[in-house]
Design an enzyme around this catalytic site. Sequence first.
Site, mmCIF file in Angstrom:
data_model
loop_
_atom_site.group_PDB
_atom_site.id
_atom_site.type_symbol
_atom_site.label_atom_id
_atom_site.label_comp_id
_atom_site.label_asym_id
_atom_site.label_seq_id
_atom_site.Cartn_x
_atom_site.Cartn_y
_atom_site.Cartn_z
ATOM 1 N NE ARG A 1 -32.926 42.864 -26.728
ATOM 2 C CZ ARG A 1 -31.772 42.388 -26.273
ATOM 3 N NH1 ARG A 1 -31.662 41.130 -25.912
ATOM 4 N NH2 ARG A 1 -30.734 43.174 -26.176
ATOM 5 C CG HIS B 1 -18.705 55.733 -24.607
ATOM 6 N ND1 HIS B 1 -18.787 57.008 -24.129
ATOM 7 C CD2 HIS B 1 -19.981 55.288 -24.702
ATOM 8 C CE1 HIS B 1 -20.049 57.329 -23.946
ATOM 9 N NE2 HIS B 1 -20.786 56.306 -24.281
ATOM 10 C CB CYS C 1 -30.525 35.698 -30.593
ATOM 11 S SG CYS C 1 -31.554 36.119 -29.194
ATOM 12 C CG ASN D 1 -25.458 36.165 -24.360
ATOM 13 O OD1 ASN D 1 -24.944 35.133 -24.765
ATOM 14 N ND2 ASN D 1 -25.579 37.247 -25.098
ATOM 15 C CG ASP D 2 -29.614 38.083 -19.804
ATOM 16 O OD1 ASP D 2 -28.846 38.392 -18.873
ATOM 17 O OD2 ASP D 2 -29.993 38.887 -20.669
ATOM 18 N NE ARG E 1 -24.770 39.211 -20.383
ATOM 19 C CZ ARG E 1 -25.686 39.466 -21.296
ATOM 20 N NH1 ARG E 1 -26.963 39.219 -21.055
ATOM 21 N NH2 ARG E 1 -25.370 39.951 -22.465
ATOM 22 C CD GLU F 1 -33.236 37.543 -22.563
ATOM 23 O OE1 GLU F 1 -32.066 37.856 -22.782
ATOM 24 O OE2 GLU F 1 -34.160 38.374 -22.448
ATOM 25 N NE ARG G 1 -27.466 42.343 -27.608
ATOM 26 C CZ ARG G 1 -26.709 41.353 -28.100
ATOM 27 N NH1 ARG G 1 -26.076 41.516 -29.239
ATOM 28 N NH2 ARG G 1 -26.587 40.221 -27.440
HETATM 29 C C1 PEP Z 1 -29.020 37.054 -24.299
HETATM 30 O O1 PEP Z 1 -29.267 37.340 -23.128
HETATM 31 O O2 PEP Z 1 -28.592 35.953 -24.682
HETATM 32 C C2 PEP Z 1 -29.246 38.052 -25.365
HETATM 33 C C3 PEP Z 1 -29.137 37.727 -26.631
HETATM 34 O O3 PEP Z 1 -29.508 39.315 -24.971
HETATM 35 P P1 PEP Z 1 -28.408 40.351 -24.395
HETATM 36 O O4 PEP Z 1 -27.057 39.734 -24.583
HETATM 37 O O5 PEP Z 1 -28.593 41.587 -25.182
HETATM 38 O O6 PEP Z 1 -28.820 40.467 -22.981
HETATM 39 MG MG MG Z 2 -30.455 39.111 -22.637
#
Ligand code: PEP
Ligand code: MG
Length: 759
Positions: free
Chosen positions: A504, A361, A673, A625-626, A636, A602, A468
């Site tokens: 999303r 949080h 993104c 990111n994923d 990650r 992803e 998100r």
């Molecule tokens: C990602 O995975 O790059 C993404 C934008 O989604 P999140 O970071 O919410 O998993």
């Molecule tokens: Mg993701």
Amino acid sequence: MLNILRAIVQEVSAARDLPVALDIIVRRVKEAMQTAVCSVYLYDKETSRYTLMATEGLNKAAEGKVTLGRSEGLIGQVGLREEPINLHDAATHPKFSYIKETGEESFHAFLGVPIIHHRRLLGVVVVQGEDIRRFDEHEEAFLVTLTAQLAGLIAHAEATGALKKSADEHPQAARFNGVAGAPGVAIGQAVPFIPCAELDAIQDRQAQDIKVELELFDLALDAVRVELKETAAKLDDRIRPEEKALFDAYLRMLDDDALGKEIRDRIKQGHWVQGALRQVISEHVAQFEMMDDPYLRERAMDIKDLGRRILASLLQKDPPKIEYPPNTILVSEELSATMLGQVPQEQLAGLVSVNGSSNSHVAILARAMGIPTVMGAMELPYTHIGGREVIVDGNLGLVYTSAPPELLNNYREVVEEEKQFKVGLEALRDEPCITPDNYRLPLWVNTGLMTDTVRSLDRGAEGVGLYRTEVPFMIRECFPSEAEQQQIYRQQLEAFAPRPVTMRTLDIGGDKSLSYFPIREENPFLGWRGIRVTLDHPEIFLVQVRAMLKASAGLDNLRIMLPLITSPSEVEDALHLIHRAHYEVLAEGLQVTLPPVGVMIEVPAAVYQARELAKLVDFLSIGSNDLTQYLLAVDRNNPRVADLYHQFHPAVLTALQQVVQAGHAEGKPVGICGEMAGDPAAAILLMAMGFDVLSMNATNLLRVKWALRNITLDRAKEILEDVMKMDNAWVIHSTVELGLKKAGLGQIMSSRSKQLEGK
Ligand code: PEP
Ligand code: MG
């Protein structure tokens, strides 16, 4: 053996400082292995020498005095070879060097094991025996296993010791790895926050008068409620109602039907109030701590914090009066959202928490408030750094204590430049993102909290590439109803209309979960996540999509995006449900057009099937990111492997390029993104690859716009062509940054590059 090993590790971890820890090691190892000698030599990389720090069996007077060069003697050999050396008679080895002060002439058998922590050689543990014999394989295995476990403890004790050096000695600089909690860099004075009441110290006792104990409890609860409300009020002008919901969640935990009731029941069974409080809080904390799910584990921190507050109130202890310096860096073992409110806001520069992750949080709040934050700095001896100057690098998840002047100056420059740069960047708010050779690339934002929306509009975002939706789900206590969701989504769509908003569908699982919908799995990132959950729960998916569609009535700026797609069949199933939801909304009499639907790329499988996926939908968007975590098999959120998580890895860049080509071959736009899009150096490569839109954290938008407005598409393509021939992520990153520097864009280099430059 396992029990002895555990007992030694436990004893060492409880040691108050490094000398005590080393004494325990040599005494206990000598005992356990029944040898004549056990010694520890620590290596100092400044002087390139080993020092005999502790021994049992050799001459004690030699401790701290005997030193050896980097390649001197058998100790030097163990360190150089980074592997154990096991000899039946040490003196017969060509590298043996006899040190008179130790009195080791009567020992023959020798086993030396290097102490290595995260690839860094810390020293050597040695056991010696009087007989001429090799230590057997079990003995060797025991010492290797023990040393591997002790390395982390020694590193921690060493760091603490360095920090504790007296004022006339310059304390050693130390770097602690954590995870990025909230972006930005802060330099300031560390203020440790040490809770004033410890629940674990409370003994069990019978209540003398149950009625009196219940009254005491009620008074304490009232006091904590007031305190929480006051804290929320103090943060009032810096956080939005959405984030304030966190404090309501705290207050609800104290309600009669939650923790409050359980504690009251224990008192009624005859326990005194403090004992009842300790029992209930520790049971809940233990339950949460055992959970695999990181979001739920974080809730243990919240409960512990509440328990401490109630105890402090029972003990009538006011929180310690702390003088906060102008640039306070608040550090704590478990920073909680309520602690934030205790520092005058204009004095709070940065935050560091030993436990916790980017899901805590406090991290959510810190991002909303724009305070650079590092979470999970597990090895930081936070109680020893009060008053010291610390650097908090919230971009990279690093904390530095007693940083050397060059590093400090580099970071000061970063902070100063960020400040100046921000001022200059504001002028770009309404300018288009267009390169000097007239190539136009739309920059969108990623949002979740309402604060993001406000900041995004302030920075002139042209659309939302990723909303998100799980964020409003995460800060509630049950699934929001269709009407509630519709209202939240409407706010988002209205705020940006007529600009597009990409919503999303619920992306939970992995590191994101809901307290009211726990998912317990061995391997959550490879488990029930993203679209997998919502396809298994059409009732949740349909409600969400209907709420989105209804919210878009009359605005028509909605786009729907599906997370964690692994196969075309998942897209087909999701599209089927989306059409059904649309039909249902029309049947209710609402005029809503079917929005564009897209897929997130992803998962490596989706890279290979990008073309098939593109055929089914209106757009693709890469969640880098994923995608990076799955391509490189690097969690990650794990600070241990953070150095391996590299978005400039050639495999990642190749995958990105292939997806753009696949999408375009089907005539579909491709966006990105992930965090990568917000890094100006990466953005230049992404533009050159042909991405149609970059969507990023609002904080980075103007910085990326500035970079792209100052580099031609042609130059970007040249840099891309060069780096695509390279096979090393670090080299690629430095090449891009060098390219930026040469193009006169040195100002936007990341703090990591600045820091490396300063070395
Ligand atoms: C990602 O995975 O790059 C993404 C934008 O989604 P999140 O970071 O919410 O998993
Ligand atoms: Mg993701």
